[in-house]
Design a protein around this motif. Structure first.
Motif, mmCIF file in Angstrom:
data_model
loop_
_atom_site.group_PDB
_atom_site.id
_atom_site.type_symbol
_atom_site.label_atom_id
_atom_site.label_comp_id
_atom_site.label_asym_id
_atom_site.label_seq_id
_atom_site.Cartn_x
_atom_site.Cartn_y
_atom_site.Cartn_z
ATOM 1 N N LEU A 225 21.006 -6.239 73.933
ATOM 2 C CA LEU A 225 21.425 -6.378 72.537
ATOM 3 C C LEU A 225 21.661 -5.019 71.895
ATOM 4 O O LEU A 225 22.529 -4.878 71.026
ATOM 5 N N ILE A 226 20.883 -4.015 72.317
ATOM 6 C CA ILE A 226 21.120 -2.659 71.798
ATOM 7 C C ILE A 226 22.507 -2.180 72.196
ATOM 8 O O ILE A 226 23.244 -1.606 71.383
ATOM 9 N N MET A 227 22.883 -2.408 73.443
ATOM 10 C CA MET A 227 24.217 -2.012 73.897
ATOM 11 C C MET A 227 25.297 -2.835 73.209
ATOM 12 O O MET A 227 26.377 -2.322 72.880
ATOM 13 N N THR A 228 25.025 -4.108 72.972
ATOM 14 C CA THR A 228 25.983 -4.943 72.244
ATOM 15 C C THR A 228 26.197 -4.408 70.830
ATOM 16 O O THR A 228 27.340 -4.283 70.362
ATOM 17 N N GLY A 229 25.101 -4.080 70.150
ATOM 18 C CA GLY A 229 25.225 -3.497 68.807
ATOM 19 C C GLY A 229 25.908 -2.145 68.827
ATOM 20 O O GLY A 229 26.670 -1.814 67.910
ATOM 21 N N SER A 230 25.677 -1.370 69.883
ATOM 22 C CA SER A 230 26.329 -0.064 69.987
ATOM 23 C C SER A 230 27.839 -0.221 70.141
ATOM 24 O O SER A 230 28.616 0.539 69.556
ATOM 25 N N VAL A 231 28.251 -1.206 70.923
ATOM 26 C CA VAL A 231 29.689 -1.459 71.068
ATOM 27 C C VAL A 231 30.298 -1.841 69.722
ATOM 28 O O VAL A 231 31.364 -1.342 69.336
#
Length: 259
Positions: A225-231
């Protein structure tokens, strides 16, 4: 091409990681293609977090700070570039020299000042701290010096005031530099973490950078989810850069050249 590939590789890995399950993000060996593809991460992050508020606060701060820096930076730079007054060069060097002073060295007295002004824990604290910048003044001054002085002299002969010269001649000719300053300020404000961390304590005031940190707990971190939010946080910046890259490149390339 190799250098470009090296720079883009972390972004590619970020996108790939956003399409994995949390347990598959750091598997060894690294899987460069997600299997299976977890599109649900992009739905879960909206359902499990206040992403709309985070993006709204970040966008508001970035737009307001960028507009203020463009106005204040260009106006102050015109004074340093075109107006003659005693101590101009010394004052400009002293002001630009503040770029070399790390924020951590005056962070505490600045926080005390904001608290006494009752701006702490409000979005206005970030706006007040970042509305003025020495880098913007330096960038715009260097660009103004590429504009022939004869234009200003002819305008003065015709009776135009200094403010009129700034508004009707300098600003229209400075669009590439203004676009560069706006883009750099927008990206810096959008990615700022330490400033909001210090001044914004209420959950409803969180920016995207603070919001993503909520996915990290004491014993676990939801990396997918952190990577999803970063995208999602990178997409607006990438779109703005693509739209304004022509002005950005032109402004940076011509700044500091005598014309």
């Amino acid at each position: 091409m190799l250098a470009a590939a090296g720079l883009l590789l972390p972004f590619y890995w970020m996108v790939v990681a956003s399409l994995k399950t949390n347990s598959d993000v750091f598997t060894i060996p690294i899987t460069w293609l997600p299997d299976p593809v977890v599109w649900r991460n992009y739905l879960d992050i909206w359902q499990r977090s206040d992403m709309t508020t985070w993006l709204g606060n970040t966008l508001l701060l970035s737009v307001v700070v960028s507009l203020l820096q463009v106005v204040t930076g260009s106006f102050a730079a015109y004074g340093f570039a075109r107006v003659r007054f005693p101590g101009r060069n010394a004052l400009f060097l002293a002001y630009v020299g503040t770029i070399a002073v790390p924020w951590q060295s005056y962070m505490i007295p600045q926080f005390i000042l904001m608290s006494k002004l009752q701006l702490s824990n409000t979005l206005w604290s970030i706006v007040a701290l970042q509305a003025f910048g020495a880098f913007g003044v330096f960038l715009m001054k260097q660009f103004y010096e590429t504009i022939p002085e004869e234009l200003s002299e002819a305008a003065r002969v015709d009776g135009l005031s200094e403010f009129g010269i700034y508004r009707r001649i300098m600003l229209p000719l400075s669009r590439p530099a203004l676009a560069s300053l706006a883009l750099l300020t927008f990206v810096t404000t959008w990615n700022d973490y330490l400033g909001p961390l210090v001044y914004l304590r209420s959950p409803e005031l969180r920016t995207i950078q603070l919001g993503l940190n909520t996915f990290v707990s004491q014993y676990n971190a939801e990396y997918a989810l952190i990577m999803t939010g970063s995208v999602l946080s990178v997409l607006p910046v990438a779109a703005i850069f693509l739209l304004g890259q022509r002005y950005f490149i032109e402004g940076i390339a011509s700044t500091g050249l005598k014309g």
